[in-house]
Scaffold this motif. Structure first.
Motif, PDB file in Angstrom:
ATOM      1  N   PHE A 146       0.968  -1.268  -0.094  1.00 22.70           N
ATOM      2  CA  PHE A 146       0.030  -0.041   0.253  1.00 22.70           C
ATOM      3  C   PHE A 146       0.767   1.189   0.034  1.00 22.70           C
ATOM      4  O   PHE A 146       2.006   1.176   0.121  1.00 22.70           O
ATOM      5  CB  PHE A 146      -0.902  -0.023   1.215  1.00 22.70           C
ATOM      6  CG  PHE A 146      -2.020  -1.093   0.809  1.00 22.70           C
ATOM      7  CD1 PHE A 146      -3.256  -0.765   0.634  1.00 22.70           C
ATOM      8  CD2 PHE A 146      -1.947  -2.431   1.586  1.00 22.70           C
ATOM      9  CE1 PHE A 146      -4.122  -1.735   0.220  1.00 22.70           C
ATOM     10  CE2 PHE A 146      -2.925  -3.347   1.686  1.00 22.70           C
ATOM     11  CZ  PHE A 146      -3.852  -3.096   0.899  1.00 22.70           C
ATOM     12  N   ASP A 147       0.229   2.391  -0.158  1.00 26.08           N
ATOM     13  CA  ASP A 147       0.995   3.695   0.119  1.00 26.08           C
ATOM     14  C   ASP A 147       2.101   3.712  -1.012  1.00 26.08           C
ATOM     15  O   ASP A 147       3.116   4.286  -0.845  1.00 26.08           O
ATOM     16  CB  ASP A 147       1.451   3.988   1.399  1.00 26.08           C
ATOM     17  CG  ASP A 147       0.348   4.225   2.496  1.00 26.08           C
ATOM     18  OD1 ASP A 147      -0.337   5.461   2.015  1.00 26.08           O
ATOM     19  OD2 ASP A 147       0.297   3.658   3.565  1.00 26.08           O
ATOM     20  N   THR A 148       2.212   3.104  -2.184  1.00 30.43           N
ATOM     21  CA  THR A 148       3.058   3.004  -3.219  1.00 30.43           C
ATOM     22  C   THR A 148       2.481   3.443  -4.507  1.00 30.43           C
ATOM     23  O   THR A 148       1.598   2.839  -4.996  1.00 30.43           O
ATOM     24  CB  THR A 148       3.703   1.419  -3.148  1.00 30.43           C
ATOM     25  OG1 THR A 148       4.023   1.045  -1.845  1.00 30.43           O
ATOM     26  CG2 THR A 148       4.907   1.365  -4.019  1.00 30.43           C
ATOM     27  N   GLU A 149       2.882   4.538  -4.956  1.00 27.53           N
ATOM     28  CA  GLU A 149       2.617   5.058  -6.220  1.00 27.53           C
ATOM     29  C   GLU A 149       3.366   4.807  -7.365  1.00 27.53           C
ATOM     30  O   GLU A 149       4.800   5.210  -7.083  1.00 27.53           O
ATOM     31  CB  GLU A 149       2.558   6.717  -5.890  1.00 27.53           C
ATOM     32  CG  GLU A 149       1.922   7.440  -6.918  1.00 27.53           C
ATOM     33  CD  GLU A 149       1.843   8.836  -6.740  1.00 27.53           C
ATOM     34  OE1 GLU A 149       2.223   9.449  -5.580  1.00 27.53           O
ATOM     35  OE2 GLU A 149       1.312   9.607  -7.380  1.00 27.53           O
ATOM     36  N   MET A 163       9.603   2.834 -11.695  1.00 31.49           N
ATOM     37  CA  MET A 163       9.730   3.632 -10.788  1.00 31.49           C
ATOM     38  C   MET A 163       8.438   3.891  -9.804  1.00 31.49           C
ATOM     39  O   MET A 163       7.334   4.467 -10.448  1.00 31.49           O
ATOM     40  CB  MET A 163      10.279   4.939 -10.996  1.00 31.49           C
ATOM     41  CG  MET A 163      11.248   4.849 -11.733  1.00 31.49           C
ATOM     42  SD  MET A 163      12.931   4.233 -10.483  1.00 31.49           S
ATOM     43  CE  MET A 163      12.888   5.110  -9.234  1.00 31.49           C
ATOM     44  N   VAL A 164       8.439   3.760  -8.249  1.00 36.20           N
ATOM     45  CA  VAL A 164       7.495   3.953  -7.687  1.00 36.20           C
ATOM     46  C   VAL A 164       7.930   4.719  -6.398  1.00 36.20           C
ATOM     47  O   VAL A 164       9.201   4.928  -6.000  1.00 36.20           O
ATOM     48  CB  VAL A 164       6.973   2.608  -6.974  1.00 36.20           C
ATOM     49  CG1 VAL A 164       6.362   1.721  -8.067  1.00 36.20           C
ATOM     50  CG2 VAL A 164       7.873   1.847  -6.145  1.00 36.20           C
ATOM     51  N   ARG A 165       6.918   5.276  -5.637  1.00 40.42           N
ATOM     52  CA  ARG A 165       7.220   6.239  -4.507  1.00 40.42           C
ATOM     53  C   ARG A 165       6.471   5.710  -3.520  1.00 40.42           C
ATOM     54  O   ARG A 165       5.336   5.399  -3.508  1.00 40.42           O
ATOM     55  CB  ARG A 165       6.789   7.797  -4.793  1.00 40.42           C
ATOM     56  CG  ARG A 165       6.900   8.671  -3.712  1.00 40.42           C
ATOM     57  CD  ARG A 165       6.420   9.996  -3.784  1.00 40.42           C
ATOM     58  NE  ARG A 165       6.999  10.845  -4.734  1.00 40.42           N
ATOM     59  CZ  ARG A 165       6.440  11.334  -5.696  1.00 40.42           C
ATOM     60  NH1 ARG A 165       5.122  11.273  -5.690  1.00 40.42           N
ATOM     61  NH2 ARG A 165       6.948  11.859  -6.756  1.00 40.42           N
ATOM     62  N   ASP A 166       7.361   5.511  -2.323  1.00 43.74           N
ATOM     63  CA  ASP A 166       6.636   5.005  -0.972  1.00 43.74           C
ATOM     64  C   ASP A 166       5.955   6.369  -0.500  1.00 43.74           C
ATOM     65  O   ASP A 166       6.949   7.391  -0.258  1.00 43.74           O
ATOM     66  CB  ASP A 166       7.761   4.473  -0.104  1.00 43.74           C
ATOM     67  CG  ASP A 166       7.154   4.161   1.208  1.00 43.74           C
ATOM     68  OD1 ASP A 166       6.322   4.754   1.644  1.00 43.74           O
ATOM     69  OD2 ASP A 166       7.921   3.131   1.908  1.00 43.74           O
ATOM     70  N   ARG A 167       4.835   6.400  -0.292  1.00 45.33           N
ATOM     71  CA  ARG A 167       4.126   7.637   0.292  1.00 45.33           C
ATOM     72  C   ARG A 167       4.458   7.846   1.487  1.00 45.33           C
ATOM     73  O   ARG A 167       3.859   8.983   1.999  1.00 45.33           O
ATOM     74  CB  ARG A 167       2.749   7.511  -0.539  1.00 45.33           C
ATOM     75  CG  ARG A 167       2.670   7.991  -1.902  1.00 45.33           C
ATOM     76  CD  ARG A 167       1.291   7.590  -2.380  1.00 45.33           C
ATOM     77  NE  ARG A 167       0.066   8.260  -1.820  1.00 45.33           N
ATOM     78  CZ  ARG A 167      -0.630   9.140  -2.015  1.00 45.33           C
ATOM     79  NH1 ARG A 167      -0.345   9.864  -3.260  1.00 45.33           N
ATOM     80  NH2 ARG A 167      -1.744   9.581  -1.498  1.00 45.33           N
ATOM     81  N   THR A 169       7.384   7.472   3.115  1.00 44.26           N
ATOM     82  CA  THR A 169       8.743   8.176   3.444  1.00 44.26           C
ATOM     83  C   THR A 169       9.113   9.023   2.295  1.00 44.26           C
ATOM     84  O   THR A 169       9.969   9.793   2.436  1.00 44.26           O
ATOM     85  CB  THR A 169       9.799   7.219   3.378  1.00 44.26           C
ATOM     86  OG1 THR A 169       9.897   6.365   2.083  1.00 44.26           O
ATOM     87  CG2 THR A 169       9.532   5.864   4.676  1.00 44.26           C
ATOM     88  N   GLY A 170       8.508   9.047   1.132  1.00 49.04           N
ATOM     89  CA  GLY A 170       8.515   9.888   0.129  1.00 49.04           C
ATOM     90  C   GLY A 170       9.928   9.232  -0.824  1.00 49.04           C
ATOM     91  O   GLY A 170      10.248   9.543  -1.903  1.00 49.04           O
ATOM     92  N   ALA A 171      10.438   8.007  -0.258  1.00 45.59           N
ATOM     93  CA  ALA A 171      11.392   7.337  -0.937  1.00 45.59           C
ATOM     94  C   ALA A 171      11.028   6.785  -2.376  1.00 45.59           C
ATOM     95  O   ALA A 171      10.150   6.064  -2.426  1.00 45.59           O
ATOM     96  CB  ALA A 171      12.060   6.163  -0.214  1.00 45.59           C
ATOM     97  N   GLU A 172      11.881   6.894  -3.341  1.00 47.83           N
ATOM     98  CA  GLU A 172      11.278   6.387  -4.566  1.00 47.83           C
ATOM     99  C   GLU A 172      12.093   5.081  -4.988  1.00 47.83           C
ATOM    100  O   GLU A 172      13.675   5.028  -4.548  1.00 47.83           O
ATOM    101  CB  GLU A 172      11.704   7.462  -5.841  1.00 47.83           C
ATOM    102  CG  GLU A 172      10.640   8.614  -5.671  1.00 47.83           C
ATOM    103  CD  GLU A 172      10.855   9.510  -6.792  1.00 47.83           C
ATOM    104  OE1 GLU A 172      11.637   9.228  -7.535  1.00 47.83           O
ATOM    105  OE2 GLU A 172      10.151  10.734  -6.352  1.00 47.83           O
TER     106      GLU A 172
END
Ligand SMILES: Cc1cc2nc3c(=O)[nH]c(=O)nc-3n(C[C@H](O)[C@H](O)[C@H](O)COP(=O)(O)OP(=O)(O)OC[C@H]3O[C@@H](n4cnc5c(N)ncnc54)[C@H](O)[C@@H]3O)c2cc1C
Length: 599
Positions: A146-149, A163-167, A169-172
């Motif tokens: 979850f929380d993964t964009e 490429m995804v972003r962990d929402r 932590t903001g980490a990509e």
């Protein structure tokens, strides 16, 4: 997790699924059930918090049955028998204009539905369906984040880097997969990044969904239905053709649907606005209610004409965007994934060539077009109800009331209105009983081997009536057969990610050939022999009436329960059986399959 050249972490999987709606969750479930390493990422911290799609048709339930979760869904859904009686009225407490028995609940239509499938229709809002799909996917090994964009992807000869972003932590980070499925809904960034070509306009009308809790039993329990349609001043403008009260939980949770002008924008959802709308649709203020949520959406008329490129496939609303009319939204989304998953699973397992994957676009892009056209046409068809009342604009309240009063008057004018209204409401079968739309797909692609016969013509309206056939490219017909005396569907004999070879007495060479070829291909082919004294019997004789082959003829059935190839008669010899089956498998799987006995 490994590390890429720049030190960036890279997660790895065979298939990456973006989105946890019906399309994505189903894709994860199917793939995981087939044993394919699957990772599903989804943007938010939760599954759908809005009931949205709900009508669940028999074909979708067949996929759930294949996955062994049909009962789980049936336990939580509103059952078939409460779904009929679609009612047209001025309000729940007001005048009733007519009803149409829906979704196969009519006495005559019920038989059509029962003959077509072992499964029932049911009403399962997305808030019910998604958790069941995701839980089962997870239990079968799918990884879920979850929380993964999803941000972007690139593909090369060997795979896809996403490429995804962990929402949180903001980490990509990057995810490397062999294949990517974009099931990221109507605003699909995956489809956008792929540059898929779309036809048709978006946002042709505005609509709003407002969820309320209110016990409305006294207005509806005697005419149980999923949908109550309201002819109210202005109701035909925008939206889905009329105002709607949709049952979410009988009879105390509801969705109010009403239109707004796209150019003007959605209204502000104040408590007063919502209460006023609810009172208008219910037709009295004599009820308590609690508002759960309110959101605007737009009616779209858009479909992609190409739904995949290379190693990336889009499914669901990502490639077909349409109103909820006909209840085709999540059904088609789940069925897209059912069509795609077995193909990817076979390619990843090495039993099929990557060329098999091209059949996804060939088979499902036409369905995207078909359902978008159908759902939008159903809004247009609702206009016949206004035409029957000789109305073009319901905001002229005096005229609206006069025409409604005329409907109850003796004399030719009233008679004309009554007849026209009956006809207009009956015509809505194209929305509420479009059984053929749900079942009559005839796939033409590399994953189907024509047998040289012409497609059987439809004996009845192909949108309204399902017509089973074993013509290659059609779904395996359902009927009840027995195993050890116990009744099961012909659909239960195949599926579960495997090809099946279905024959009768005199067809043993097909099964021997299937066993040999399966061993050589290192895959499982399910043998099915139906006949007296055989593992499966046809005591009602209905399979013999449906199979369109001789006793010893054969069907090669795909894992998604579609007929891949058919041979009319018993094979002339064991070698002939091997040769035909090897040819059929080779054609469908896109790889050489040697017909000779393995050394
Ligand atoms: C307000 C509304 C009401 C509706 N009402 C009905 C109805 O009554 N009946 C009906 O049949 N249909 C209805 N529909 C349509 C139905 O909901 C859809 O057809 C169905 O949900 C499509 O499933 P899907 O999986 O393709 O997309 P969705 O259910 O939209 O799921 C998309 C998924 O992708 C995820 N996602 C999106 N972007 C990203 C990203 N960048 N990265 C990661 N994840 C992402 C989302 O979080 C979500 O999990 C409605 C739709 C809406 C919007």
């Amino acid at each position: 997790m490994t590390t890429a050249a720049g030190g960036q972490p890279v997660a790895e999987t065979d298939v990456l699924v973006v989105g946890s709606g019906p399309a994505g969750a189903a894709a994860a479930l199917f793939l995981a059930s087939y044993g394919t390493r699957t990772l599903m990422v989804t943007k938010y911290s939760r599954l759908s918090d809005s009931p949205r799609a709900h009508i669940t048709n028999q074909r979708t339930m067949e996929t759930m049955r294949d996955m062994g979760i049909e009962d789980a869904l049936m336990r939580e859904a509103t059952p078939w028998e409460l779904m009929g009686n679609t009612t047209f009225c001025t309000s729940l407490a007001g005048e009733e204009l007519g009803r149409i028995p829906s979704w196969g609940t009519d006495t005559v239509r019920h038989a059509d539905y029962e003959l077509q499938s072992p499964c029932t229709m049911l009403d399962a809002p997305q808030t019910v369906t998604e958790p069941i799909l995701v839980k089962a996917a997870q239990e079968r090994g799918a990884r879920i984040r979850f929380d993964t964009e999803y941000l972007s992807h690139t593909q090369d000869e060997d795979g896809v880097t996403t490429m995804v972003r962990d929402r949180l932590t903001g980490a990509e980070y990057a995810i490397r997969s062999q294949y990517l499925i974009g099931a990221d809904g109507a605003r699909s960034k995956v489809a956008d990044d792929l540059g898929l070509p779309f036809e048709g306009p978006g946002a042709v009308a505005g609509a709003m969904n407002i969820i309320i809790e209110a016990d409305l039993s006294r207005f509806v329990a005697h005419r149980p239905s999923v949908l109550y349609w309201m002819l109210q001043p202005g109701a035909e403008r925008e939206g889905v053709g009329l105002g709607v009260l949709r049952m979410i939980k009988p009879w105390h949770e509801w969705m109010l649907m009403w239109g707004y002008e796209v150019a003007v924008g959605p209204p502000t959802f104040t408590d007063e606005f919502i209460r006023e709308l609810a009172v208008t649709l219910v037709g009295t203020g004599d009820f308590e209610m609690t508002v759960k949520s309110a959101s605007p959406w737009t009616v779209n008329h858009q479909f992609a004409t190409t739904i995949a490129r290379g190693r990336v496939f889009c499914a669901g609303d990502a490639v077909h965007r349409h109103p909820p009319t006909n209840g085709l939204g999540s059904n088609t989304s789940i069925q897209d994934s059912y069509n795609l998953a077995w193909k990817i699973a076979h390619v990843v397992a090495g039993t099929a060539a990557p060329s098999l994957l091209a059949s996804y676009d060939a088979e499902r892009a036409p369905v995207a077009r078909q359902i978008v056209e159908r759902a939008n046409q159903s809004i247009v068809d609702t206009g016949k109800i206004l035409t029957a009342l000789d109305l073009t604009d319901t905001t002229d309240v005096t005229r609206l009331e006069r025409q409604l009063a005329l409907r109850k008057e003796p004399g030719p004018e009233g008679e004309k209105i009554r007849a026209a209204l009956r006809e207009a409401i009956a015509y809505k079968a194209y929305e509420f009983d479009a059984h053929g739309v749900e079942h009559n797909h005839r796939y033409a692609s590399s994953a189907v081997l024509p047998d040289g016969t012409a497609m059987p013509g439809f004996r009845r309206d192909p949108e309204l009536y399902a017509q089973p056939t074993t013509w290659p490219g059609a779904k395996l017909p359902h009927t009840w057969v027995t195993r050890h005396g116990r009744r099961l569907s012909t659909l239960d004999l195949a599926g579960q990610g495997r090809f099946a070879v279905v024959t009768g007495i005199g067809g043993q060479p097909w099964l021997d050939a299937a066993a040999e070829l399966a061993a050589a291909l290192e895959m499982t082919i399910t043998p099915v022999l139906i006949g007296p004294g055989q593992p499966v019997e046809d005591p009602y004789g209905t399979w013999a009436g449906l199979r369109e082959t001789d006793d010893g003829g054969v069907l090669l059935v795909r894992p998604d329960l579609y007929v891949a190839a058919r041979h009319q008669a018993a094979p002339a010899s064991a070698a002939a059986a091997r040769e035909w089956l090897a040819g059929a498998l080779s054609s469908v799987l896109g790889r050489p399959v040697a017909a000779g006995r393995p050394a």
